[in-house]
Design an enzyme around this catalytic site. Structure first.
Site, PDB file in Angstrom:
ATOM      1  N   GLU A 151       0.145  -0.771   0.139  1.00 58.60           N
ATOM      2  CA  GLU A 151      -0.145  -0.279   0.015  1.00 58.60           C
ATOM      3  C   GLU A 151       1.104   1.092   0.016  1.00 58.60           C
ATOM      4  OE1 GLU A 151      -2.425   0.212   3.759  1.00 58.60           O
ATOM      5  OE2 GLU A 151      -3.635   2.037   2.775  1.00 58.60           O
ATOM      6  N   LYS A 226      -9.424   2.671  -2.588  1.00 62.39           N
ATOM      7  CA  LYS A 226     -10.137   2.150  -1.695  1.00 62.39           C
ATOM      8  C   LYS A 226     -11.245   2.170  -0.336  1.00 62.39           C
ATOM      9  CE  LYS A 226      -7.613   1.469   3.214  1.00 62.39           C
ATOM     10  NZ  LYS A 226      -5.996   1.737   4.040  1.00 62.39           N
ATOM     11  N   CYS A 264      -5.737  -2.734   2.130  1.00 64.82           N
ATOM     12  CA  CYS A 264      -5.385  -2.479   3.803  1.00 64.82           C
ATOM     13  C   CYS A 264      -6.612  -3.000   4.793  1.00 64.82           C
ATOM     14  CB  CYS A 264      -4.220  -1.465   3.918  1.00 64.82           C
ATOM     15  SG  CYS A 264      -3.734  -2.560   5.630  1.00 64.82           S
TER      16      CYS A 264
HETATM   17  N1  LIG Z   1      -3.778   1.460   6.208  1.00 60.80           N
HETATM   18  C1  LIG Z   1      -4.271   0.559   7.245  1.00 60.80           C
HETATM   19  O1  LIG Z   1      -5.931   0.723   6.151  1.00 60.80           O
HETATM   20  N2  LIG Z   1      -4.714   0.509   7.571  1.00 60.80           N
HETATM   21  C2  LIG Z   1      -5.304  -0.180   8.781  1.00 60.80           C
HETATM   22  C3  LIG Z   1      -4.306  -0.976  10.604  1.00 60.80           C
HETATM   23  C4  LIG Z   1      -4.760  -2.751   9.943  1.00 60.80           C
HETATM   24  O2  LIG Z   1      -5.839  -2.285   8.687  1.00 60.80           O
HETATM   25  O3  LIG Z   1      -4.615  -3.279  10.366  1.00 60.80           O
END
Ligand SMILES: NC(=O)NCCC(=O)O
Length: 423
Positions: A151, A226, A264
């Site tokens: 990401e 996203k 993510c």
């Molecule tokens: N980049 C991101 O969405 N991180 C959120 C934390 C997670 O989902 O572990």
């Protein structure tokens, strides 16, 4: 096309220099640290065996008690017959046998040791079918068809800071990093999934967290924005970009199967995974940036569960290392301010619809995971378990439709005895 139908997919991170530099316009510099060497040191192992290993000694350098990954720790410390059985339970069997290793070209091995990145390669098989050939993906010299990066790979993961200057990293879909990767896509005949911070110049410079899918001819096939923005810990991402508006589409490639991207935090939402599945995805990539303290116990479970429940492959790709920012920030939890986010624990891996998965890449250094996948396995698992056929979508749709109404009341049948004064 006849012959051997095998999908060879590569997931990983572009090996990068150990330091991020912020451009002159923003000023300052952040440090990004990835451990250079495997840390197998006897004192730590002995300490671990004695049960007196301080927690900080395993987290400080990003290793697991000096090992690259949990599987590495187990393989070194368990007798072979015990490791075999533990492995069967932990990462499953593919077509009734442990995942096969793929022999890597010497040139690739030399590059991994020169640039110190983890390199592993496995093969997911499917049963032979009478009417269909295994599914082929033809590739260039290195044998790689699809490459998915982590990401926001083109910038420090600065969303913890809430400082707006990091927006300068945002690029249009056809911006600098896309142009950079288009060349490699063409040269090596591979699809590249490039997750970036997108600046949508046609819509008032709006920012999105976007994965761009670059075709093997260097063409831009599509993009996914996203869907879910985290609101947890230091992941203050709503300060920077909007909730995606591209839906759970998946991209169909004639030779490389149907691929989708779930960025993510979207991995915590089973309905999000389902949506990609309903659109026919055969491989869903989950480019991520997440830290140990927050999500590590969830990491091996969620993607694997999604692969099983939706009868597709999942590629889980996580950032590696610790990034330290010029200005300390707080987490809004009353604890002291700090300048780093915590350790991004890497541990990228592939999961298959038959519940098998690869061991993880290193927890503390860059890596490249290669996997052959026979996409026939998706339909074979659908036929075997019938999850699509046994699901009750009409019940779920009805509940969701009612849930969305402001006057929704949960359907709870209460015990009449609860309302009686005395029994
Ligand atoms: N980049 C991101 O969405 N991180 C959120 C934390 C997670 O989902 O572990």
């Amino acid at each position: 096309m006849g012959g051997l139908f095998v999908a060879r997919l590569t997931s990983g991170r572009i090996p990068q220099k150990g330091t991020w530099y912020v451009g002159p316009a923003t000023g300052g510099e952040i440090q990004r640290e990835c451990r250079g060497q495997p840390h197998i040191s006897l004192p730590k192992e002995i300490a671990a065996q004695n049960g007196n290993l301080e927690e900080s000694s395993s987290t400080k350098d990003g290793s697991i008690c000096g090992y690259e990954s949990l599987h590495h720790l187990l393989s070194v410390n368990l007798k072979p017959h015990l490791y075999k059985e533990v492995s069967r339970l932990l990462i499953g069997l593919n077509c009734g046998k442990p995942l096969e290793l793929i022999a890597l070209p010497e040139a690739a091995k030399a590059l991994s040791s020169k640039h110190d990145f983890d390199l592993q390669a496995f093969s997911f098989d499917a049963d032979k079918e009478l009417l269909r050939e295994p599914q082929v993906v033809r590739v260039g010299a290195s044998g790689v068809n699809i490459l998915c990066l982590q990401e926001a790979w083109m910038m420090p993961f600065a969303f913890c800071t809430r400082e707006k200057r990091w927006c300068e990293f945002a690029e249009p879909v056809d911006g600098e990093s896309t142009r950079f990767l288009q060349e490699y896509a063409r040269k090596y005949n591979m699809v590249i999934i490039s997750p970036i911070l997108e600046r949508d110049v046609n819509h008032g410079e709006t920012l999105w967290n976007t994965a761009i899918i670059i075709g093997n001819h260097g063409n831009i096939i599509g993009k996914h924005r996203k869907n879910h923005i985290p609101r947890v810990g230091d992941f203050n991402e709503s300060t920077y970009y909007m909730e995606g508006n591209t839906g759970p589409s998946c991209v169909s490639r004639r030779l490389y199967g149907k691929i989708a991207v779930n960025i993510c935090y979207g991995r915590h939402h089973p309905m999000n995974w389902l949506a990609f599945g309903l659109n026919g995805a055969e491989i869903v990539f989950n480019p991520s940036a997440t830290v140990g303290e927050l999500s590590e116990p969830m990491w091996p479970i969620e993607a694997r569960n999604a692969a099983i429940a939706n009868s597709y492959f999942v590629g889980s790709i996580n950032r590696v290392g610790t990034e330290t920012f010029p200005n300390p920030f707080t987490s809004g939890d009353g604890k002291p301010q700090h300048a780093d986010f915590g350790h991004f624990y890497g541990s990228s891996h592939f999961s298959a619809p038959d519940a098998s998965c690869t061991p993880s890449l290193s927890r503390y250094k860059d890596g490249l995971l290669i996997s052959d996948m026979d996409l026939n396995l998706c339909r074979q698992l659908k036929d075997k378990w019938g999850f699509r056929m046994t699901a009750r979508y009409e019940l779920y749709a009805d509940l969701l439709a009612r849930y969305l109404k402001p006057d929704f009341e949960p359907q709870v049948i209460s015990d009449p005895l609860l309302h009686k004064k005395s029994l």
